[in-house]
Design an enzyme around this catalytic site. Structure first.
Site, PDB file in Angstrom:
ATOM      1  N   ASP A   8      52.526 -27.494  50.144  1.00 19.06           N
ATOM      2  CA  ASP A   8      53.189 -27.694  51.449  1.00 19.06           C
ATOM      3  C   ASP A   8      54.517 -28.444  51.321  1.00 19.06           C
ATOM      4  O   ASP A   8      54.983 -29.055  52.276  1.00 19.06           O
ATOM      5  CB  ASP A   8      52.296 -28.458  52.448  1.00 19.06           C
ATOM      6  CG  ASP A   8      50.894 -27.912  52.556  1.00 19.06           C
ATOM      7  OD1 ASP A   8      50.761 -26.677  52.572  1.00 19.06           O
ATOM      8  OD2 ASP A   8      49.940 -28.702  52.620  1.00 19.06           O
ATOM      9  N   HIS A  53      53.779 -19.378  51.789  1.00 21.89           N
ATOM     10  CA  HIS A  53      55.139 -19.915  51.743  1.00 21.89           C
ATOM     11  C   HIS A  53      55.908 -19.432  52.969  1.00 21.89           C
ATOM     12  O   HIS A  53      55.836 -18.260  53.336  1.00 21.89           O
ATOM     13  CB  HIS A  53      55.841 -19.479  50.461  1.00 21.89           C
ATOM     14  CG  HIS A  53      55.276 -20.135  49.236  1.00 21.89           C
ATOM     15  ND1 HIS A  53      55.726 -19.864  47.963  1.00 21.89           N
ATOM     16  CD2 HIS A  53      54.307 -21.069  49.094  1.00 21.89           C
ATOM     17  CE1 HIS A  53      55.047 -20.609  47.097  1.00 21.89           C
ATOM     18  NE2 HIS A  53      54.182 -21.326  47.763  1.00 21.89           N
TER      19      HIS A  53
END
Length: 333
Positions: free
Chosen positions: A13, A43
């Site tokens: 993240d 992503h």
């Protein structure tokens, strides 16, 4: 470049997708190749007001001249991959290694029903853990066994090495984060493979002497999804107050948050042999820097934070993310 490997420095993240998408647009690599575990890693990047999410293709997908490859160590969910190929109209430039493992519905069912994985570890439920377990037992199907992938099969290691021998640019995209590594993270609260730079290179099929640079991506604060320790973790109320309350791009689960951890970052630099650092979400930590693209225009506080990172980690911060858009980046390379 010519061979740049990107890795996450914390728990995933970190904003690797945005950084890879930016580099693909700016540097125009011949090949972008994805390593890592599989569709458990999402992503996200935005361009011209539109948000894109990928779980199988490299985040370089917006560059129509870049070939999109998936390394042999990556697990593939054919349905997700084919949907992304269609989304980006990348049918003629996407290639999957013949030895990629295949996630089937039985792996997803096992992931969601196995109490240890679901309740204790807090996995994504995408089937990656059970599929990698089957791979270790040598019972997993491979991409070369799947008819609907037959048009995309290639020897990815050969393709990447041939490109490097020809002096072409190759962008290698890692997934997850250093401390989700099966070997170097906080076991058992980890993913099912090694996701440090060494593991990513192994996934893709390149030796360590092929790599020119390793870019470790850190967020300006730390977040993680699922179980496991998180030093100096903030309460939900405090995270929300600071604007650090986020949700995972794959599961939608709330991310836990903490301030930037210099000790974890130092170790990540060592584990990955990082030669460059990217820091994302600087606009969240320093709202006055939102969407800025010039180092000289950043606030004194933002510059001091970057300089502290460089001083503590001994590596230059070459890219600074200042907003959601692809080009919201201070490029100091």
């Amino acid at each position: 470049m010519p061979c740049l490997v990107t890795v996450g420095g914390f728990f995933g993240d970190e904003g690797k997708g945005k950084i890879v998408a930016y580099l693909a647009k700016r540097d125009n690599p011949t090949i972008a190749v994805r390593g890592g575990v599989g569709p458990n890693a999402g992503h996200t990047f935005a361009f011209e007001g539109k948000e894109y999410k990928v779980r199988m293709l490299p985040s370089a997908a917006l560059n129509p001249s870049t070939r999109l490859l998936i390394g042999a160590g990556v697990l593939v969910n054919p349905r997700i991959l084919l949907n992304e190929i269609a989304m980006f109209k990348a049918d003629d430039r996407t290639y999957v290694d013949a030895q990629c493992g295949i996630i089937e519905q039985q792996h997803i069912d096992r992931d969601k029903s196995e109490d240890h994985l679901k309740s204790k570890v807090g996995t994504t439920g995408t089937g990656t853990g059970p599929a990698n377990a089957d791979r270790a037992l040598r019972t997993l199907k491979l991409a070369k066994d799947i008819p609907e992938l037959s048009l995309y099969i290639e020897d990815v290691s050969n393709s990447v090495n041939f490109a490097l021998e020809a002096g072409e640019k190759v962008l290698v995209e890692g997934t997850q984060g250093t401390y989700l590594s099966l070997f170097h993270g906080g076991y058992p609260y980890v993913t099912s493979r090694d996701v440090t730079a060494s593991g990513i290179c192994s996934d893709v099929g390149i030796g360590p002497k092929r790599v020119d640079d390793v870019l470790a991506v850190f967020k300006a604060y730390v977040t993680r999804v699922g179980g496991g320790p998180l030093e100096n973790e903030l309460s939900e109320e405090e995270a929300k107050k600071r604007g650090w309350l986020e949700f995972g791009s794959v599961t939608g689960r709330q991310r836990r948050a903490a301030p930037f951890d210099f000790e974890l970052a130092k170790k990540a630099v060592r584990l990955n042999s990082a030669t460059q650092i990217a820091v994302t979400k600087m606009d969240v930590l320093f709202p006055e820097c939102a969407r800025m693209r010039d180092w000289n225009k950043l606030s004194a506080g933002a510059k001091k934070f970057v300089e502290e990172i460089e001083g503590e980690l001994g590596v230059k911060v070459t890219l600074i993310g200042t907003g959601p858009e692809l080009d919201d980046v201070v490029d100091r390379r």
